[in-house]
Design a protein around this motif. Structure first.
Motif, short mmCIF file in Angstrom:
data_model
loop_
_atom_site.label_atom_id
_atom_site.label_comp_id
_atom_site.label_asym_id
_atom_site.label_seq_id
_atom_site.Cartn_x
_atom_site.Cartn_y
_atom_site.Cartn_z
N PHE A 174 0.84 -1.21 0.00
CA PHE A 174 0.00 0.00 0.00
C PHE A 174 0.87 1.25 0.00
N TYR A 175 1.85 1.30 0.94
CA TYR A 175 2.69 2.50 1.04
C TYR A 175 3.60 2.66 -0.19
N THR A 176 4.05 1.53 -0.75
CA THR A 176 4.88 1.62 -1.97
C THR A 176 4.06 2.20 -3.12
N ASP A 177 2.84 1.71 -3.25
CA ASP A 177 1.99 2.21 -4.33
C ASP A 177 1.71 3.70 -4.16
N TRP A 178 1.41 4.11 -2.90
CA TRP A 178 1.11 5.52 -2.68
C TRP A 178 2.35 6.40 -2.85
N SER A 179 3.51 5.86 -2.52
CA SER A 179 4.73 6.67 -2.69
C SER A 179 4.98 6.99 -4.17
N LYS A 180 4.68 6.06 -5.03
CA LYS A 180 4.86 6.29 -6.47
C LYS A 180 3.84 7.30 -6.99
N LYS A 181 2.58 7.19 -6.46
CA LYS A 181 1.58 8.17 -6.88
C LYS A 181 1.95 9.57 -6.41
N LEU A 182 2.39 9.64 -5.15
CA LEU A 182 2.75 10.95 -4.61
C LEU A 182 3.96 11.56 -5.33
N GLU A 183 4.88 10.69 -5.78
CA GLU A 183 6.04 11.21 -6.53
C GLU A 183 5.60 11.90 -7.82
N GLN A 184 4.58 11.33 -8.46
CA GLN A 184 4.08 11.95 -9.69
C GLN A 184 3.45 13.31 -9.41
N THR A 185 2.90 13.44 -8.17
CA THR A 185 2.24 14.71 -7.83
C THR A 185 3.23 15.75 -7.35
N THR A 186 4.12 15.35 -6.48
CA THR A 186 5.04 16.30 -5.86
C THR A 186 6.32 16.50 -6.64
N GLY A 187 6.68 15.54 -7.51
CA GLY A 187 7.93 15.63 -8.22
C GLY A 187 9.13 15.29 -7.35
N ALA A 188 8.90 14.69 -6.18
CA ALA A 188 9.98 14.35 -5.26
C ALA A 188 9.90 12.86 -4.90
N ARG A 189 11.02 12.30 -4.53
CA ARG A 189 11.06 10.90 -4.06
C ARG A 189 10.39 10.83 -2.69
N VAL A 190 9.49 9.87 -2.52
CA VAL A 190 8.71 9.72 -1.28
C VAL A 190 9.10 8.42 -0.59
N THR A 191 9.41 8.53 0.69
CA THR A 191 9.79 7.33 1.47
C THR A 191 9.02 7.32 2.79
N PHE A 192 8.42 6.14 3.13
CA PHE A 192 7.73 5.94 4.42
C PHE A 192 8.64 5.09 5.32
N VAL A 193 8.93 5.61 6.54
CA VAL A 193 9.85 4.95 7.48
C VAL A 193 9.15 4.82 8.84
N THR A 194 9.24 3.64 9.42
CA THR A 194 8.65 3.43 10.75
C THR A 194 9.57 4.01 11.83
N LEU A 195 9.09 3.98 13.07
CA LEU A 195 9.88 4.54 14.16
C LEU A 195 11.20 3.82 14.38
N ASP A 196 11.24 2.53 14.05
CA ASP A 196 12.49 1.78 14.23
C ASP A 196 13.41 1.88 13.03
N GLY A 197 13.07 2.71 12.03
CA GLY A 197 13.92 2.92 10.87
C GLY A 197 13.65 2.00 9.70
N THR A 198 12.62 1.17 9.80
CA THR A 198 12.31 0.25 8.70
C THR A 198 11.58 1.01 7.59
N VAL A 199 12.04 0.80 6.38
CA VAL A 199 11.41 1.43 5.21
C VAL A 199 10.26 0.56 4.76
N VAL A 200 9.03 1.11 4.79
CA VAL A 200 7.86 0.32 4.40
C VAL A 200 7.30 0.78 3.05
N GLY A 201 7.86 1.84 2.48
CA GLY A 201 7.39 2.28 1.17
C GLY A 201 8.35 3.29 0.56
#
Length: 603
Positions: free
Chosen positions: A68-95
């Motif tokens: 879900f977060y990977t899919d949304w990160s790609k959509k948001l990149e198209q909107t913002t023109g920036a690379r989007v990354t979702f990170v949990t509190l422990d530093g794990t990249v989930v998207g």
């Protein structure tokens, strides 16, 4: 003065260069920091917008949540023109919008994540090995019931760096321009004291070279300013005088160029200083080639050169009529006049030439015409008078002789009447008092009527007259005048052809194109008569000219028929020519346009 200007220029260039360089460094630094700061603010607002609008998933480390977060990160990149990354509190990249989360290491120790955890917003510029560019990373914490962690946006600084480079380029160009400006300013300061005098000197030189619009710039009221005002007053006076001189010169040149007489001016050194267009035409010389040359060096008639030399030597006017043969034969009325600047100061010679060829020719033609008319009228009148006197002296008593004499008197009267009629007709045609009435003429019927009108005369001499004309051929002409042309020529063909001869009339189009259209028609009238000698052919269209006077009178001719024909053909904008051979016959060929213009001549 040159060394001072050079030192002053160097000082200004160094001052301006250091100032612009310092300003450029400050501007570039400020521009870059402001731009990056603006990007950080925009990216921070975008993270807050993502936090408020995204439906966060519980258990973010599950496979479905990561997808879900990977899919949304790609959509948001198209909107913002920036690379989007979702990170949990422990530093794990989930998207992530670029890389697969399974291949990404823990981001807990990333500087932007640390700053976001400690300060609420993390911003770091770091070189990316992946895309080989400097990147701006902005991270912010997310506190949601379903998600605790960070959202990070990354944007390339390539545009910012490119803008900074362009700024340095513009700065370099501006620095170069300022260097040039500094040079001009330094020179202006160096010349500030000497410029008024230099300006006056320059203006004086311009006036000396006949630039009377030049003016000195005067801003002060001291002695230098007064001198400048005096120079300007002198220039105003000279300009006014030169304007009047040029105006008079222009009027004189206009008069000279449009005079019907030729004018040549020779100065006191014997050089040509003026020659108008008519003189060029008369003498066959060029204005540009002859001006400034000695008169004897220019190709002029020998008689004119002799007259000019005589005036130069004797200082007296000479007037003569002379004939020249180049560029064409002309009879000129020449006046060579001595010219003086004052009563004693010799200026040169003025040559005035008038072409009197046409005047003398018209005078000669008038004299010849009067003589010819007198001669032609005298013959029938003398015959009428002689035979009338014979009848009065007793010939009336012999009926046979009386009848013969009365017939001669009648014939001579008819001949006199025809002669007077032809003279009046030719006079009207030449004086252009007869308007031509152009209308379409059907050539087959017109030519047939003309031939039938002379059929009786042809039958008397057993002359066969043949007619060749195409069907449906039309032309625009004055029908009465065209008939007069055909009848005159066909009557001559019959009169000067022996019994049993032939005459032929042909009307045919000329230069027929592919569509069958044509613009000119040719009329040919030929006979098998006695012919005309070649020496007489150039003159047969002259008034009263006869090849054989006795034969012409015997045929009843007046000597004006062909002259009338020539004028009528010219009035139709056509041409006529004649070919003849003694003992073989004569052929008259007429070419006429099919259509006349809409402004017919008055003939």
């Amino acid at each position: 003065m040159a060394r001072f200007r050079s030192r002053l220029t160097l000082i200004f260039v160094l001052l301006i260069g250091v100032s612009v360089l310092a300003a450029g460094i400050y501007m570039a630094s400020s521009f870059k920091s402001n731009h990056i700061s603006q990007l950080e603010q925009n990216m921070s607002r975008e993270i807050m917008l993502i936090e408020q609008t995204l439906q966060w998933q519980a258990e973010p480390t599950s496979a479905s949540a990561m997808a879900f977060y990977t899919d949304w990160s790609k959509k948001l990149e198209q909107t913002t023109g920036a690379r989007v990354t979702f990170v949990t509190l422990d530093g794990t990249v989930v998207g992530d919008s670029i890389s697969a989360v399974s291949q990404m290491d823990n981001h807990l120790n990333r500087e932007e994540i640390k700053n976001a955890r400690d300060e609420g917003l993390g911003s770091v510029i770091r070189y990316s090995d992946t895309i080989k560019q400097n990147m701006l990373y902005v991270a912010a914490p997310i506190h949601d019931d379903n998600f605790e962690g960070y959202v990070r946006l990354a944007m390339s600084l390539q545009e910012v760096e490119q803008s900074v480079r362009e700024l340095w380029a513009y700065l370099g160009i501006g620095l170069l321009v300022l260097f040039l400006v500094a040079t001009l300013v330094s020179y202006r300061i160096a010349f500030n004291l000497t410029r008024p005098i230099e300006n006056m000197t320059r203006v004086a030189h311009q006036i000396a070279h006949m630039d009377y619009k030049a003016r000195a710039q005067t801003t002060s009221t001291d002695e230098i300013g007064q001198l400048g005002n005096a120079i300007n007053a002198m220039a105003d006076s000279l300009q006014l005088q030169m304007a009047q001189i040029r105006e008079n010169e222009g009027r004189l040149r206009t008069v000279m160029e449009h005079m019907i007489n030729a004018i040549v001016m020779i100065d006191d050194q014997g050089e040509i200083v003026l020659i108008n267009r008519k003189a060029e035409q008369m003498l066959g010389i060029k204005n540009k080639a002859s001006l400034g040359k000695k008169f004897e060096e220019v190709r002029v008639p020998y008689e004119l050169a002799e007259m000019t030399q005589e005036v130069i030597e004797r200082k007296l006017l000479v007037h003569e009529e002379l004939t020249i043969y180049y560029p064409e034969e002309r009879l000129l009325d020449a006046n060579v006049v001595p010219v003086y600047y004052s009563e004693q100061e010799w200026a040169g010679v003025l040559i005035m030439l008038q072409d009197v060829s046409d005047i003398r020719r018209l005078e000669r033609m008038r004299s010849e015409f009067v003589a010819n008319v007198s001669h032609e009228l005298k013959t029938p009148i003398a015959a009428v008078k002689g035979f009338a006197e014979t009848l009065m002296n007793g010939a009336l008593n012999d009926p046979e002789i009386a009848q013969s004499f009365l017939q001669i008197i009648h014939d001579e009267s008819e001949r006199l009447n025809r002669l007077i009629g032809d003279i009046l007709e030719l006079s009207k045609i030449e004086s252009k008092r007869v308007p031509l009435q152009f209308s379409p003429v059907h050539m087959p019927s017109f030519m047939q009527q003309a031939v039938e009108m002379l059929s009786k005369e042809a039958d008397k001499k057993r002359i066969q007259v043949s007619l060749v004309v195409e069907d449906d051929m039309y032309m625009e002409a004055d029908e009465d005048r065209l008939r007069q042309i055909v009848l005159n020529l066909l009557s001559n063909a019959i009169n000067y052809t022996s019994d049993g001869g032939q005459a032929k009339v042909v009307a045919a189009p000329l230069d027929v194109n592919e569509d069958g259209d044509y613009e000119r028609i040719q009329l040919t009238i030929s006979d098998t008569g006695i012919g005309i000698p070649k020496k007489d052919l150039p003159r047969i269209f002259e008034r009263f000219y006869r090849v054989d006077k006795a034969r012409s009178r015997g045929s009843g001719g007046t000597g004006l028929g062909l002259s009338i024909v020539k004028h009528l053909v010219d009035s139709h904008h056509g041409t006529i020519k004649v070919d003849s051979e003694i003992g073989v016959g004569t052929t008259f060929t007429i070419e006429l346009p099919v259509l006349q213009d809409h402004h017919p001549d008055i003939r």
